[in-house]
Enzyme design. Structure first.
Site, PDB file in Angstrom:
ATOM      1  N   GLY A  55      -4.502   3.683  11.404  1.00  0.00           N
ATOM      2  CA  GLY A  55      -4.452   2.337  10.454  1.00  0.00           C
ATOM      3  C   GLY A  55      -3.761   1.151  11.370  1.00  0.00           C
ATOM      4  O   GLY A  55      -3.631  -0.067  10.820  1.00  0.00           O
ATOM      5  N   LYS A 105      -7.101   0.653  15.924  1.00  0.00           N
ATOM      6  CA  LYS A 105      -7.813   0.890  16.966  1.00  0.00           C
ATOM      7  C   LYS A 105      -9.317   0.511  16.974  1.00  0.00           C
ATOM      8  O   LYS A 105      -9.895   0.001  17.818  1.00  0.00           O
ATOM      9  CB  LYS A 105      -7.505   2.307  17.398  1.00  0.00           C
ATOM     10  CG  LYS A 105      -6.188   2.689  17.640  1.00  0.00           C
ATOM     11  CD  LYS A 105      -6.003   4.091  18.008  1.00  0.00           C
ATOM     12  CE  LYS A 105      -6.365   5.077  16.761  1.00  0.00           C
ATOM     13  NZ  LYS A 105      -5.782   4.689  15.474  1.00  0.00           N
ATOM     14  N   SER A 106      -9.962   1.078  15.787  1.00  0.00           N
ATOM     15  CA  SER A 106     -11.386   1.043  15.700  1.00  0.00           C
ATOM     16  C   SER A 106     -11.953  -0.317  15.464  1.00  0.00           C
ATOM     17  O   SER A 106     -13.122  -0.685  15.564  1.00  0.00           O
ATOM     18  CB  SER A 106     -11.765   1.970  14.574  1.00  0.00           C
ATOM     19  OG  SER A 106     -11.522   3.406  14.910  1.00  0.00           O
ATOM     20  N   SER A 148      -4.830  10.145  19.846  1.00  0.00           N
ATOM     21  CA  SER A 148      -4.509  10.676  21.087  1.00  0.00           C
ATOM     22  C   SER A 148      -2.685  10.429  21.284  1.00  0.00           C
ATOM     23  O   SER A 148      -2.418   9.745  22.197  1.00  0.00           O
ATOM     24  CB  SER A 148      -5.094  10.114  22.099  1.00  0.00           C
ATOM     25  OG  SER A 148      -5.125   8.691  22.363  1.00  0.00           O
TER      26      SER A 148
END
Length: 198
Positions: free
Chosen positions: A35, A38-39, A106
């Site tokens: 949330g 990043k994407s 990660s």
């Protein structure tokens, strides 16, 4: 190295590919809580790079778990294997000359550093997508944080599993204070300044 398995050199080098594409292959590694954005930022950067006629590809954590890493859970051991596999894929994409965008939580520093260690100096760019946990929870359209808080999801980063922030990321974004466009501009300028492309 495994016995009787050797790396096969080809007649086309990474430099040959980069010269053809007029860019330097690199791995841009987005790390942060679920949330954090990043994407979203990675997808906007991919769009911007394509519009500017660069060769790029986005490897997203959720998408990878539908295929290559579908057999992995979210246990600490499987999280490490998740990152190891995607690190190897990203390294191959970088060798192909692509500006490779990787958007994975990660959570462990050691895993991210292992991936960095497989790239030449300046070819691994760690982007810390920083955002307070409470804002990440507010953005959670999938309802994963709620399930994790109820105990329905175990080993959930930020709730029941740790997230280790980067000590010295190449780029530090705060998505609570900056827009997606501002974050994208920051990365784009960084890549230009580092002469990844002209």
């Amino acid at each position: 190295m495994k016995k009787n398995i050797f790396w096969q050199e080809t007649k086309v080098t990474s430099e040959d590919r980069e010269n053809r594409m007029r860019q330097k292959g690199c791995v841009i590694w987005f790390t942060g809580l679920s949330g954090s954005g990043k994407s979203t930022v990675a997808a906007e950067l991919e769009k911007r790079l394509i519009q500017d006629r660069h060769f790029t590809y986005l490897l997203d954590g959720d998408n990878i778990r539908h295929g290559i890493n579908a057999d992995l859970s979210f246990s600490p051991a499987d999280r490490k294997e998740n990152i190891r596999r995607i690190g190897e894929i990203a390294r191959l994409f970088r060798d192909a000359g692509l500006i490779t965008l990787v958007a994975f939580i990660s959570p462990y520093k050691t895993d991210r550093n292992k991936v960095r260690g497989k790239c030449e100096a300046g070819r691994f760019i760690e982007v810390f997508v920083d955002c307070p946990l409470e804002i990440c929870e507010q953005r959670d359209v999938k309802g994963l944080y709620k399930l994790a808080r109820k105990g329905n999801i175990t080993d959930f980063t930020g709730i029941s599993a740790p997230y280790e922030k980067p000590d010295d990321p190449d780029i530090h974004l705060n998505t609570a204070l900056s827009t997606v466009e501002e974050c994208t501009d920051t990365i784009f300028r960084y890549l230009k300044n580092k002469m990844i492309f002209e």
